[in-house]
Motif scaffolding. Structure first.
Motif, PDB file in Angstrom:
ATOM      1  N   ALA A   1       0.684  -1.118  -0.110  1.00  0.00           N
ATOM      2  CA  ALA A   1      -0.028  -0.025   0.102  1.00  0.00           C
ATOM      3  C   ALA A   1       0.752   1.142   0.149  1.00  0.00           C
ATOM      4  CB  ALA A   1      -0.992   0.014   1.325  1.00  0.00           C
ATOM      5  N   VAL A   2       0.935   1.986  -0.833  1.00  0.00           N
ATOM      6  CA  VAL A   2       1.790   3.218  -1.082  1.00  0.00           C
ATOM      7  C   VAL A   2       0.886   4.425  -0.919  1.00  0.00           C
ATOM      8  CG1 VAL A   2       2.974   4.616  -2.952  1.00  0.00           C
ATOM      9  CG2 VAL A   2       2.965   2.117  -2.842  1.00  0.00           C
ATOM     10  N   ASP A   3       1.465   5.298   0.275  1.00  0.00           N
ATOM     11  CA  ASP A   3       0.801   6.601   0.534  1.00  0.00           C
ATOM     12  C   ASP A   3       0.756   7.579  -0.628  1.00  0.00           C
ATOM     13  OD1 ASP A   3       0.160   9.086   1.540  1.00  0.00           O
ATOM     14  OD2 ASP A   3       1.585   8.921   3.169  1.00  0.00           O
ATOM     15  N   ALA A   4       0.047   7.960  -1.489  1.00  0.00           N
ATOM     16  CA  ALA A   4       0.213   8.597  -2.329  1.00  0.00           C
ATOM     17  C   ALA A   4       0.441  10.084  -2.278  1.00  0.00           C
ATOM     18  CB  ALA A   4      -0.821   8.472  -3.487  1.00  0.00           C
ATOM     19  N   MET A   5      -0.074  10.401  -0.983  1.00  0.00           N
ATOM     20  CA  MET A   5      -0.089  11.953  -0.601  1.00  0.00           C
ATOM     21  C   MET A   5       1.021  12.346   0.307  1.00  0.00           C
ATOM     22  SD  MET A   5      -2.973  11.924  -2.056  1.00  0.00           S
ATOM     23  CE  MET A   5      -3.046  13.613  -2.180  1.00  0.00           C
ATOM     24  N   GLY A   6       1.973  11.462   0.507  1.00  0.00           N
ATOM     25  CA  GLY A   6       3.162  11.626   1.517  1.00  0.00           C
ATOM     26  C   GLY A   6       4.442  12.026   0.759  1.00  0.00           C
ATOM     27  N   GLY A   7       5.248  13.138   1.096  1.00  0.00           N
ATOM     28  CA  GLY A   7       6.170  13.572   0.483  1.00  0.00           C
ATOM     29  C   GLY A   7       6.390  14.826  -0.199  1.00  0.00           C
ATOM     30  N   ASP A   8       7.401  15.387  -0.367  1.00  0.00           N
ATOM     31  CA  ASP A   8       7.354  16.803  -1.183  1.00  0.00           C
ATOM     32  C   ASP A   8       7.013  16.781  -2.471  1.00  0.00           C
ATOM     33  OD1 ASP A   8       8.716  17.540   1.211  1.00  0.00           O
ATOM     34  OD2 ASP A   8      11.100  17.041   0.323  1.00  0.00           O
ATOM     35  N   ASN A   9       7.282  15.468  -3.184  1.00  0.00           N
ATOM     36  CA  ASN A   9       6.743  15.525  -4.448  1.00  0.00           C
ATOM     37  C   ASN A   9       5.366  14.645  -4.729  1.00  0.00           C
ATOM     38  OD1 ASN A   9       9.317  16.826  -5.166  1.00  0.00           O
ATOM     39  ND2 ASN A   9      10.162  14.994  -4.508  1.00  0.00           N
ATOM     40  N   ALA A  10       4.639  14.431  -3.627  1.00  0.00           N
ATOM     41  CA  ALA A  10       3.346  13.937  -3.926  1.00  0.00           C
ATOM     42  C   ALA A  10       2.505  14.767  -4.513  1.00  0.00           C
ATOM     43  CB  ALA A  10       2.922  13.368  -2.731  1.00  0.00           C
TER      44      ALA A  10
ATOM     45  N   HIS B   1      -0.322   8.038 -17.139  1.00  0.00           N
ATOM     46  CA  HIS B   1       0.627   6.765 -17.323  1.00  0.00           C
ATOM     47  C   HIS B   1      -0.041   5.720 -18.050  1.00  0.00           C
ATOM     48  CE1 HIS B   1       3.904   9.104 -15.063  1.00  0.00           C
ATOM     49  NE2 HIS B   1       3.018   9.269 -14.326  1.00  0.00           N
ATOM     50  N   ASP B   2      -1.248   5.887 -18.457  1.00  0.00           N
ATOM     51  CA  ASP B   2      -1.937   4.732 -19.055  1.00  0.00           C
ATOM     52  C   ASP B   2      -1.934   3.567 -18.208  1.00  0.00           C
ATOM     53  OD1 ASP B   2      -3.610   3.681 -21.055  1.00  0.00           O
ATOM     54  OD2 ASP B   2      -1.801   3.146 -22.100  1.00  0.00           O
ATOM     55  N   ALA B   3      -2.198   3.716 -16.638  1.00  0.00           N
ATOM     56  CA  ALA B   3      -1.888   2.690 -15.756  1.00  0.00           C
ATOM     57  C   ALA B   3      -3.130   2.634 -14.812  1.00  0.00           C
ATOM     58  CB  ALA B   3      -0.964   2.910 -15.060  1.00  0.00           C
ATOM     59  N   LEU B   4      -4.255   3.060 -15.306  1.00  0.00           N
ATOM     60  CA  LEU B   4      -5.435   3.195 -14.560  1.00  0.00           C
ATOM     61  C   LEU B   4      -5.882   1.715 -14.344  1.00  0.00           C
ATOM     62  CD1 LEU B   4      -8.079   5.615 -16.039  1.00  0.00           C
ATOM     63  CD2 LEU B   4      -7.366   5.254 -13.445  1.00  0.00           C
ATOM     64  N   ARG B   5      -5.843   0.592 -14.938  1.00  0.00           N
ATOM     65  CA  ARG B   5      -6.289  -0.470 -14.838  1.00  0.00           C
ATOM     66  C   ARG B   5      -4.985  -1.468 -14.021  1.00  0.00           C
ATOM     67  NH1 ARG B   5     -10.143  -2.814 -19.208  1.00  0.00           N
ATOM     68  NH2 ARG B   5      -8.483  -2.410 -20.700  1.00  0.00           N
TER      69      ARG B   5
ATOM     70  N   ARG C   1      -8.773   9.869  -4.426  1.00  0.00           N
ATOM     71  CA  ARG C   1      -9.180   9.109  -5.611  1.00  0.00           C
ATOM     72  C   ARG C   1      -8.892   9.844  -7.094  1.00  0.00           C
ATOM     73  NH1 ARG C   1     -11.533   4.095  -5.717  1.00  0.00           N
ATOM     74  NH2 ARG C   1     -12.579   4.650  -3.877  1.00  0.00           N
ATOM     75  N   THR C   2      -9.833  10.931  -7.211  1.00  0.00           N
ATOM     76  CA  THR C   2      -9.680  11.454  -8.394  1.00  0.00           C
ATOM     77  C   THR C   2      -8.394  11.899  -8.813  1.00  0.00           C
ATOM     78  OG1 THR C   2     -10.601  13.379  -7.397  1.00  0.00           O
ATOM     79  CG2 THR C   2     -12.113  12.328  -8.332  1.00  0.00           C
ATOM     80  N   GLU C   3      -7.521  12.681  -7.919  1.00  0.00           N
ATOM     81  CA  GLU C   3      -6.230  13.125  -8.191  1.00  0.00           C
ATOM     82  C   GLU C   3      -5.384  12.113  -8.711  1.00  0.00           C
ATOM     83  OE1 GLU C   3      -3.773  15.948  -5.513  1.00  0.00           O
ATOM     84  OE2 GLU C   3      -5.772  15.931  -4.981  1.00  0.00           O
ATOM     85  N   ILE C   4      -5.242  10.948  -8.009  1.00  0.00           N
ATOM     86  CA  ILE C   4      -4.598   9.677  -8.351  1.00  0.00           C
ATOM     87  C   ILE C   4      -5.091   9.092  -9.829  1.00  0.00           C
ATOM     88  CG2 ILE C   4      -3.768   7.458  -7.807  1.00  0.00           C
ATOM     89  CD1 ILE C   4      -4.206   8.469  -4.680  1.00  0.00           C
ATOM     90  N   ALA C   5      -6.219   9.148  -9.691  1.00  0.00           N
ATOM     91  CA  ALA C   5      -6.721   8.533 -11.015  1.00  0.00           C
ATOM     92  C   ALA C   5      -6.585   9.181 -12.325  1.00  0.00           C
ATOM     93  CB  ALA C   5      -8.220   8.366 -10.917  1.00  0.00           C
TER      94      ALA C   5
ATOM     95  N   HIS D   1      -9.575   5.278  -1.507  1.00  0.00           N
ATOM     96  CA  HIS D   1      -9.693   6.668  -1.231  1.00  0.00           C
ATOM     97  C   HIS D   1      -9.250   7.016   0.223  1.00  0.00           C
ATOM     98  CE1 HIS D   1     -10.878  10.604  -1.710  1.00  0.00           C
ATOM     99  NE2 HIS D   1     -11.974  10.477  -0.879  1.00  0.00           N
ATOM    100  N   ALA D   2      -8.476   8.064   0.265  1.00  0.00           N
ATOM    101  CA  ALA D   2      -8.265   8.686   1.534  1.00  0.00           C
ATOM    102  C   ALA D   2      -8.549  10.060   1.466  1.00  0.00           C
ATOM    103  CB  ALA D   2      -7.171   8.183   2.453  1.00  0.00           C
ATOM    104  N   GLU D   3      -9.309  10.741   2.306  1.00  0.00           N
ATOM    105  CA  GLU D   3      -9.648  12.050   1.941  1.00  0.00           C
ATOM    106  C   GLU D   3      -8.613  13.056   2.624  1.00  0.00           C
ATOM    107  OE1 GLU D   3     -13.355  11.319   3.668  1.00  0.00           O
ATOM    108  OE2 GLU D   3     -13.168  12.365   5.432  1.00  0.00           O
TER     109      GLU D   3
END
Lengths: 368, 368
Positions: B22-31, B66-70, B56-60, B76-78
């Motif tokens: 599970a990768v925290d998409a929102m953590g870090g200077d370049n998130a 990157h053509d990697a949706l699937r 979710r929407t931002e990540i999607a 989701h985490a708000e």
């Protein structure tokens, strides 16, 4: 050297004459050959006043090789500290060259001691024999980090593995006195070494020290407390004085040395790993040599043990002649600038009430 | 990702399937840009199984670029942890991306968390939500130092600023489990970071820990205790695991990083300071680039928080895509090698009597 003339002179007169550096000829991995050679360099190239302390015949024959028998007086000491000897050595060896050099200082026949002997042994010997200055809780080791023209001073680099917050506050004052005396920094910026940039980060010792330093900086015009400093800021010239306990400081100092050596080795390997790179390396040899000298600990003269009645400089154990000569120059600068008086003023102008109240409220510190 | 199928599977079955990170998409200077890009790299180049946690929407929309949706499911985490947030964040933000990722692990929907968020925040969040393993006094941060093919592991790199001797003994076991799981070192050599090579050197914490480690190594076939390690030995490959408290370890780690960066800068300046040197530098560009990569913290994936019920890897705050991908690989290796079971075995096969007797004789440790 007869030893009595200087001691009999009034203090005011002695201060104006150039300080005399007692060099422990028997301390260090390369003693006595490189030590004697370094002393000769210090006299001839830097014009310093040196006394060599150690086994007279051995030293005399080395001086004769350099044709310097008449340039440097020798004071005999039959014993010496072994490199592995620690604190107990100060009691076990009252006739060691380091102990005899301390006696010269106490008698007024010398102003400073330079030794490349084991740090533990020299710290213990000089602490026992020179005693701490009035009002100083513990002597501390100050080192200069190779950050550029005006180096950053780090205190304590290893004299006190276990420290109390009120000691660290004094280390800040010792470091400021050092930066002022050795490098002419008028209002040194002080940072506290810890593990985060925000206030309140660090272990209990650091958190309490931060409170005390903030309080001390409020009513002082001589210290400019800048808060927390992290490991990656050590060489970044953010402050002039970095305060830490002897355990953290010693680990940090040796980590700087080890990493710099590792990086230089890695650069050397990278630069000679292919024909093209090798050709480039030839063109750059001079540039790299200059850099190595800058990162070389020898250039900085060694660590100063601050807070004693007398100047003490401990050179790297593996120092060669040039390192010893630089240590002598540092000892000369500190003694000539009267670091002892700078320390006395800083420790005594602190509002005496609050520090001692705070110290007592923590319970009695052991070993004081 | 529906999330129930994996959790319902029997444990033995789940272990044989590749772990889910599970990768925290929102953590870090370049998130979140670089985090999402790193996750895509981890899936495409390394074949790892990844879940992204965050808005979710931002990540999607980033995945779509990157053509990697699937290829990568999103949970989701708000909310998210700010970079300056420390320990309190774990309580204040139950809906942060890091907290939601921990929930996935507790439910069995993921095996590991990767975050480039603030170390304090991620340590606190995961400690509160994943809990320490049974018998583990405190979780500790393990980092790998860039010493060569098999890196040296240092524990603790900053999770516990104030530690007790019995915690440091456990850090040694955590570090051994790490060296074994991540690098296949069968009988890790353990060193204790202090300020002298002789036994008995160091502060009180270290001296007591040395006694305990010597005792622990006597009746153990899994740890090879080699005694004291100094700051200049950090990169010298003398041992596989270096044990220290979080304060000293964090200062040492950041000092390595700062000094390496300083030395590389100095090399670059030296190599371009004259025409001849500049010409040489062109020939060597490739060699130096390789070296920089070796010293670059990104290559090593980040710090692992050991001793929790679940694998946690904390990437550098300024990590870019490649750093995140390496962190994912590290998390994968640790989870696939079942680091939790390695830790459990080591902590539980210790003769339980002596450690707890010793711990109690020191008085109750706070915060346990």
């Amino acid at each position: 050297m007869t030893g009595t003339s200087d001691a009999d002179a009034p203090v005011a007169l002695r201060r104006t004459s150039p300080p005399i550096i007692a060099v422990d000829a028997m301390g260090g991995d390369n003693a006595p050959e490189e030590i004697v050679k370094g002393a000769v360099l210090a006299v001839r190239e830097m014009g310093l006043r040196i006394v060599l302390v150690g086994r007279r015949t051995e030293i005399a024959s080395l001086l004769a090789e350099h044709d310097a028998l008449r340039a440097i007086p020798v004071v005999h000491a039959e014993d010496s500290l072994a490199m592995h000897e620690g604190a107990l050595a100060s009691w076990r060896r009252p006739r060691s060259s380091a102990a005899v050099a301390c006696r010269l200082i106490r008698r007024g026949d010398a102003d400073a001691l330079v030794s490349a002997g084991s740090t533990g042994g020299v710290v213990a010997t000089s602490t026992v024999r020179l005693r701490t200055q009035h009002g100083v809780l513990r002597p501390a080791l100050a080192v200069t980090l190779p950050t550029g023209e005006t180096p950053t001073v780090m205190v304590d680099a290893g004299a006190n593995a276990d420290a109390k917050p009120e000691m660290l506050v004094q280390f800040a004052h010792l470091g400021c006195a050092y930066a002022q005396t050795a490098f002419g920094v008028q209002r040194p910026r002080v940072g506290l070494l810890t593990i985060g940039s925000e206030p309140g980060k660090g272990n209990k010792l650091v958190r309490r020290t931060a409170e005390l330093l903030s309080a001390a900086a409020e009513d002082s015009t001589v210290m400019d407390y800048r808060g927390n400093i992290e490991g990656h800021d050590l060489l970044a010239r953010k402050v002039d004085v970095i305060v830490t306990d002897g355990h953290t400081g010693n680990v940090a100092l040796k980590t700087v040395e080890g990493t710099a050596a590792f990086a230089m080795d890695a650069v050397r390997t990278a630069l000679t790993s292919s024909v093209a790179a090798k050709a480039g390396a030839v063109l750059q040899r001079r540039a790299l040599r200059g850099l190595r000298e800058r990162l070389d600990s020898e250039t900085y003269g060694g660590a100063a043990l601050l807070g004693l009645n007398g100047t003490v400089v401990i050179a790297h154990g593996d120092s060669r002649a040039r390192g010893i000569a630089h240590a002598c120059r540092l000892a000369h600068d500190l003694a000539a600038g009267d670091i002892g008086e700078q320390v006395r003023r800083r420790v005594h102008t602190r509002p005496s009430g609050w520090l001692h109240r705070l110290a007592q409220s923590e319970g009695p510190a052991e070993g004081r």
